[in-house]
Enzyme design. Structure first.
Site, PDB file in Angstrom:
ATOM      1  N   ASP A 125      22.026  54.947  49.201  1.00 36.13           N
ATOM      2  CA  ASP A 125      22.410  53.577  49.558  1.00 36.13           C
ATOM      3  C   ASP A 125      21.577  52.685  48.651  1.00 36.13           C
ATOM      4  OD1 ASP A 125      22.614  51.023  50.547  1.00 36.13           O
ATOM      5  OD2 ASP A 125      22.524  51.621  52.652  1.00 36.13           O
ATOM      6  N   TYR A 140      31.340  37.134  46.203  1.00 36.74           N
ATOM      7  CA  TYR A 140      31.408  38.076  45.077  1.00 36.74           C
ATOM      8  C   TYR A 140      30.986  37.384  43.775  1.00 36.74           C
ATOM      9  CZ  TYR A 140      33.452  41.729  42.086  1.00 36.74           C
ATOM     10  OH  TYR A 140      33.641  42.727  41.160  1.00 36.74           O
ATOM     11  N   GLY A 165      36.430  54.941  41.400  1.00 37.05           N
ATOM     12  CA  GLY A 165      36.784  53.864  40.483  1.00 37.05           C
ATOM     13  C   GLY A 165      36.097  53.918  39.125  1.00 37.05           C
ATOM     14  N   THR A 213      41.617  49.949  40.676  1.00 37.93           N
ATOM     15  CA  THR A 213      40.716  50.939  41.301  1.00 37.93           C
ATOM     16  C   THR A 213      40.876  50.764  42.814  1.00 37.93           C
ATOM     17  OG1 THR A 213      38.880  49.391  41.582  1.00 37.93           O
ATOM     18  CG2 THR A 213      38.952  50.580  39.469  1.00 37.93           C
ATOM     19  N   PRO A 214      40.262  51.640  43.615  1.00 38.49           N
ATOM     20  CA  PRO A 214      40.324  51.430  45.070  1.00 38.49           C
ATOM     21  C   PRO A 214      39.841  50.035  45.476  1.00 38.49           C
ATOM     22  CG  PRO A 214      39.575  53.646  44.616  1.00 38.49           C
ATOM     23  CD  PRO A 214      39.674  52.957  43.271  1.00 38.49           C
ATOM     24  N   LYS A 217      27.764  38.302  41.362  1.00 39.18           N
ATOM     25  CA  LYS A 217      27.930  38.794  39.984  1.00 39.18           C
ATOM     26  C   LYS A 217      27.314  37.822  38.973  1.00 39.18           C
ATOM     27  CE  LYS A 217      29.985  42.708  40.839  1.00 39.18           C
ATOM     28  NZ  LYS A 217      29.409  44.003  40.467  1.00 39.18           N
ATOM     29  N   ILE A 271      40.838  45.610  37.065  1.00 37.79           N
ATOM     30  CA  ILE A 271      41.141  46.995  36.701  1.00 37.79           C
ATOM     31  C   ILE A 271      41.611  47.685  37.982  1.00 37.79           C
ATOM     32  CG2 ILE A 271      40.232  49.122  35.667  1.00 37.79           C
ATOM     33  CD1 ILE A 271      39.513  46.904  33.790  1.00 37.79           C
TER      34      ILE A 271
END
Ligand SMILES: NC(=O)C1=CN([C@@H]2O[C@H](COP(=O)(O)OP(=O)(O)OC[C@H]3O[C@@H](n4cnc5c(N)ncnc54)[C@H](O)[C@@H]3O)[C@@H](O)[C@H]2O)C=CC1
Ligand SMILES: CC(=O)C(C)=O
Length: 252
Positions: free
Chosen positions: A64, A155, A17, A192-193, A159, A190
């Site tokens: 990780d 999420y 991504g 992306t995967p 963020k 956007i």
């Protein structure tokens, strides 16, 4: 002449991504790049493909981001391969799209571990190296860190925290005289995967209607901002967050 000639960058989440796109653009601008990602099959594949064009200027390390010991290995390997570290891009992240009633405490803890503790560990590790000569750290936030997304509570929470953590660290580094700049970029949707894991094609098409400019952003839109913030062109910019969002967060 490239805009990042003689600079060395670590990009977490560089196997996929936005991180992967930034790796390519930064190599094209003259940087040497370490791709640091949990997915070692994909990371090695991307690294092998890019090394056909950029030879030994690109290197893969399995990381990780939640593991402090692996961060130290990543730092040590980068210095042993390329001698220095000038740029860190924290792009590794996960998106758990659930509202407060549907999510669990585990969803919140996992989001905070990868999206907040990961960049914290990375910043702490690279500041130790960068403080003698300066550097630039770019954290990939999200529009979800600027406004609360009701259907993506873990999420959004992570963020939002990342955004203010960035500002705190930016001011600290500036006041210490380290010449380390720390900024966030906040993309909106956007393709992306990650986005394809949350929305189907029809839903992604529908997202355009939420954006004042009437279109989705591209990975290049985000990489351009990353290159700018990585380069000396932005030498007076620290502690900002740049919304790459087609106007979503500007108002209705
Ligand atoms: N795609 C979008 O619409 C948006 C993405 N973002 C942010 O951009 C960043 C990149 O997202 P995408 O490229 O879309 O996602 P992606 O899913 O394509 O790439 C994420 C990468 O992070 C890696 N990763 C996940 N957990 C990791 C861990 N614990 N340690 C190391 N690597 C790990 C994955 O292996 C993958 O390579 C994320 O932080 C995401 O939250 C922000 C706004 C919008
Ligand atoms: C807005 C955003 O960050 C996603 C992944 O949907």
């Amino acid at each position: 002449m490239g805009r990042l000639d003689s600079k060395v960058a670590i990009i977490t989440g560089g196997a996929s991504g936005l991180g992967k796109h930034a790796v390519s653009m930064m190599l094209a601008e003259g940087a040497k790049v370490v791709i640091a990602d949990l997915n070692d099959d994909l990371g090695r594949k991307v690294c092998d493909e890019l090394s056909r064009q950029f030879q030994d200027k690109v290197h893969f390390v399995k990381l990780d981001v939640t593991d402090e010991r692996m961060w130290q290995q990543t730092i040590d390997e980068t210095i042993s391969k390329f001698d220095q570290i000038d740029i860190l891009v924290n792009s590794a992240g996960i998106s758990i799209s659930k509202n407060i009633e549907a999510m669990s405490l585990e969803d919140l803890r996992k989001s905070l571990a990868i999206n907040v503790e990961g960049p914290y560990l990375g910043m702490k590790a690279v500041i130790e190296v960068m403080k003698s000569h300066g550097g630039s750290i770019i954290n990939i936030g999200s529009m979800a860190g600027v406004v609360g997304l009701s259907q993506a509570m873990p999420y959004s929470t992570s963020k939002g925290a990342l955004r203010l953590m960035t500002k705190s660290v930016a001011v600290y580094c500036a006041k210490q005289g380290y010449n380390i700049r720390v900024n966030t970029v906040n993309p909106a949707y956007i393709r992306t995967p990650m986005l394809e894991g949350v929305y189907n094609d029809e839903q992604i098409e529908g997202l355009k209607t939420l954006i004042p400019l009437g279109k989705l952003g591209t990975m290049a839109d985000v990489s351009q901002a990353i290159v700018y913030l990585s380069s000396d062109e932005s030498s007076f910019i620290t502690g900002v967050d740049i919304n790459i969002d087609g106007g979503v967060n500007a108002g209705k």
